[in-house]
Design an enzyme around this catalytic site. Structure first.
Site, PDB file in Angstrom:
ATOM      1  N   SER A  42       0.805  -1.226   0.000  1.00 15.12           N
ATOM      2  CA  SER A  42       0.000   0.000   0.000  1.00 15.12           C
ATOM      3  C   SER A  42       0.841   1.279   0.000  1.00 15.12           C
ATOM      4  O   SER A  42       0.300   2.369   0.132  1.00 15.12           O
ATOM      5  CB  SER A  42      -0.916   0.002   1.225  1.00 15.12           C
ATOM      6  OG  SER A  42      -0.134  -0.218   2.374  1.00 15.12           O
TER       7      SER A  42
ATOM      8  N   ARG B  37      -7.144   8.741  -9.766  1.00 15.43           N
ATOM      9  CA  ARG B  37      -7.681   9.020  -8.427  1.00 15.43           C
ATOM     10  C   ARG B  37      -6.576   9.475  -7.472  1.00 15.43           C
ATOM     11  O   ARG B  37      -5.484   8.905  -7.435  1.00 15.43           O
ATOM     12  CB  ARG B  37      -8.365   7.769  -7.873  1.00 15.43           C
ATOM     13  CG  ARG B  37      -8.990   7.924  -6.488  1.00 15.43           C
ATOM     14  CD  ARG B  37      -8.076   7.447  -5.390  1.00 15.43           C
ATOM     15  NE  ARG B  37      -8.736   7.466  -4.072  1.00 15.43           N
ATOM     16  CZ  ARG B  37      -8.101   7.302  -2.910  1.00 15.43           C
ATOM     17  NH1 ARG B  37      -6.807   7.114  -2.907  1.00 15.43           N
ATOM     18  NH2 ARG B  37      -8.749   7.334  -1.778  1.00 15.43           N
TER      19      ARG B  37
ATOM     20  N   THR C  31      -5.066   7.733   7.941  1.00 17.07           N
ATOM     21  CA  THR C  31      -5.045   6.570   7.064  1.00 17.07           C
ATOM     22  C   THR C  31      -6.485   6.124   6.843  1.00 17.07           C
ATOM     23  O   THR C  31      -7.375   6.508   7.586  1.00 17.07           O
ATOM     24  CB  THR C  31      -4.197   5.429   7.670  1.00 17.07           C
ATOM     25  OG1 THR C  31      -4.159   4.330   6.751  1.00 17.07           O
ATOM     26  CG2 THR C  31      -4.767   4.940   8.991  1.00 17.07           C
ATOM     27  N   GLY C  32      -6.686   5.325   5.823  1.00 15.14           N
ATOM     28  CA  GLY C  32      -8.031   4.811   5.568  1.00 15.14           C
ATOM     29  C   GLY C  32      -8.623   5.412   4.307  1.00 15.14           C
ATOM     30  O   GLY C  32      -7.881   5.833   3.415  1.00 15.14           O
TER      31      GLY C  32
ATOM     32  N   THR D  85       1.717   6.937   0.161  1.00 14.86           N
ATOM     33  CA  THR D  85       0.802   5.817  -0.103  1.00 14.86           C
ATOM     34  C   THR D  85       0.726   5.527  -1.596  1.00 14.86           C
ATOM     35  O   THR D  85       1.012   6.409  -2.420  1.00 14.86           O
ATOM     36  CB  THR D  85      -0.619   6.164   0.411  1.00 14.86           C
ATOM     37  OG1 THR D  85      -1.462   5.022   0.335  1.00 14.86           O
ATOM     38  CG2 THR D  85      -1.254   7.280  -0.399  1.00 14.86           C
TER      39      THR D  85
ATOM     40  N   THR E 119      -1.691   3.541   4.333  1.00 14.80           N
ATOM     41  CA  THR E 119      -0.796   4.701   4.273  1.00 14.80           C
ATOM     42  C   THR E 119       0.153   4.771   5.458  1.00 14.80           C
ATOM     43  O   THR E 119      -0.257   4.545   6.594  1.00 14.80           O
ATOM     44  CB  THR E 119      -1.669   5.969   4.291  1.00 14.80           C
ATOM     45  OG1 THR E 119      -2.482   5.949   3.136  1.00 14.80           O
ATOM     46  CG2 THR E 119      -0.831   7.228   4.329  1.00 14.80           C
TER      47      THR E 119
HETATM   48  N1  ASP Z   1      -5.636   7.070   2.736  1.00 14.67           N
HETATM   49  C1  ASP Z   1      -5.177   6.387   1.566  1.00 14.67           C
HETATM   50  C2  ASP Z   1      -5.927   6.857   0.372  1.00 14.67           C
HETATM   51  O1  ASP Z   1      -7.125   7.052   0.450  1.00 14.67           O
HETATM   52  C3  ASP Z   1      -5.263   4.900   1.611  1.00 14.67           C
HETATM   53  C4  ASP Z   1      -5.147   4.225   2.923  1.00 14.67           C
HETATM   54  O2  ASP Z   1      -4.665   4.765   3.905  1.00 14.67           O
HETATM   55  O3  ASP Z   1      -5.555   3.074   2.976  1.00 14.67           O
HETATM   56  O4  ASP Z   1      -5.328   6.975  -0.659  1.00 14.67           O
END
Ligand code: ASP
Length: 325
Positions: A80, A211, A234-235, A201, A183
């Site tokens: 990731s 995107r 993150t997320g 990330t 991330t």
């Molecule tokens: N925050 C990151 C994104 O949306 C991905 C992640 O942290 O899983 O690109």
């Protein structure tokens, strides 16, 4: 005691007698001896330790966060971040990264391809240009002009996962509570209260080409202010962007909320504004933050998020509290 510490100590002592009854807080500020490093997830001890040791060895806090984040960027096993990242729907690995110091200097790259250290390109944007964001083709061109080399990377694991995904081509967000790392957001403070943060990330796997998530967006995936503290995320980036998550946390801390309270309020804001996420099975957002007093906290929407803390020469992985138990 250098001048900065002296001014901080004496002026805080003055305030403490008049405004701040919390003697414990005051003494914590005056006597903190150790750098503080926090990062999202558990990227192994080496990551925050690198930042910590860079500061202890006399390096700047911006060097510290950059050096630390470069580690997962070239780990092919991390799916990731960086060169091991899962690709978009068309099979391209595209990277997002941002870096910021506590004085408000920042740089960012997004939708960057073929460059293995996006965080270092982001730093170059910060230091060598008058801009904050560079995207796509232009970001790659800038990287090449600044000594980075063009590489092709789709790791064997990412290639395999992509081939499997292509069988169905059914976009479903990877769940962040199943051991994925996601991330890396890393924030650090030296013993003089200088702060910096770095975030990197490959974004959501199987995303639409082009995107961009929250990580390269200053105030969303990362925000740092020496006067207050720092936060990172993150997320699901779209959810974080919608509330300017990291900026919101820093502003809540400015108003007196603790890092833990501020992370919780930011999550509550997301769910209040976008209740649809409550029934979204793959939804997860996690934040972590510290304030200038060295207090820190972290929280996620669902269980499963953890963050790493390195201070006083000790490394700890904290299982974050979650809004939904
Ligand atoms: N925050 C990151 C994104 O949306 C991905 C992640 O942290 O899983 O690109």
């Amino acid at each position: 005691m250098n001048r900065r510490t002296f001014i901080k100590t004496t002026s805080l002592a003055g305030i403490a007698t008049t405004l701040l009854p919390d003697a414990h807080l005051t003494s914590q500020i005056a006597h903190r001896k150790s750098p503080l490093v926090i990062n999202t997830w558990d990227y192994k001890r080496i990551v925050p330790e690198t930042a910590y040791n860079t500061i202890v060895a006399g390096g700047s806090v911006i060097d510290a966060v950059e050096q630390a984040v470069r580690i997962p960027e070239t780990d092919p096993e991390i799916t990731s971040v960086g060169i091991g990242g899962y690709p978009d729907r068309d099979g391209n690995v595209t990277l997002d990264a941002s870096i910021m110091d506590g004085e408000g200097n920042c740089g960012s790259v997004m939708f960057l391809e073929h460059i293995s250290h996006p965080i270092s390109v982001a730093r170059k944007v910060m230091e060598k240009t008058e801009h904050v964001y560079l995207a796509g083709e232009g970001a790659m061109q800038f990287a090449l002009e600044n000594g980075f080399t063009k590489e092709d990377f789709l790791s064997p694991a990412a290639q395999k996962a992509y081939q499997e995904w292509l069988q169905q081509s059914n976009y479903k967000r990877a769940k962040t509570d199943e051991g994925n790392h996601d991330t890396i957001g890393l924030i650090a403070m030296d013993t003089n209260g200088n702060m910096a943060g770095a975030c990197s990330t490959s974004g959501l796997a199987w995303k639409i080409r082009g995107r961009v998530g929250d990580s390269p967006i200053i105030g969303a995936g990362l925000y740092v202010d020496n006067e207050v503290g720092a936060a990172t995320a993150t997320g699901i980036g779209e959810a974080v962007v919608k509330v300017c998550g990291s900026f919101l946390i820093v502003e809540l801390m400015r108003q007196g909320k603790s890092p833990q309270e501020a992370c919780q309020l930011a999550l509550e804001r997301i769910l209040h504004k976008q209740p649809k996420y409550k029934s979204d099975e793959g939804f997860l957002v996690g934040f972590c933050a510290f304030n200038k007093d060295g207090k820190y906290g972290g929280m996620s929407y669902k269980k499963g998020f953890e963050y790493s803390v390195y201070t006083d020469g000790k490394y700890e992985v904290v299982k974050a509290e979650s809004l939904v138990k």
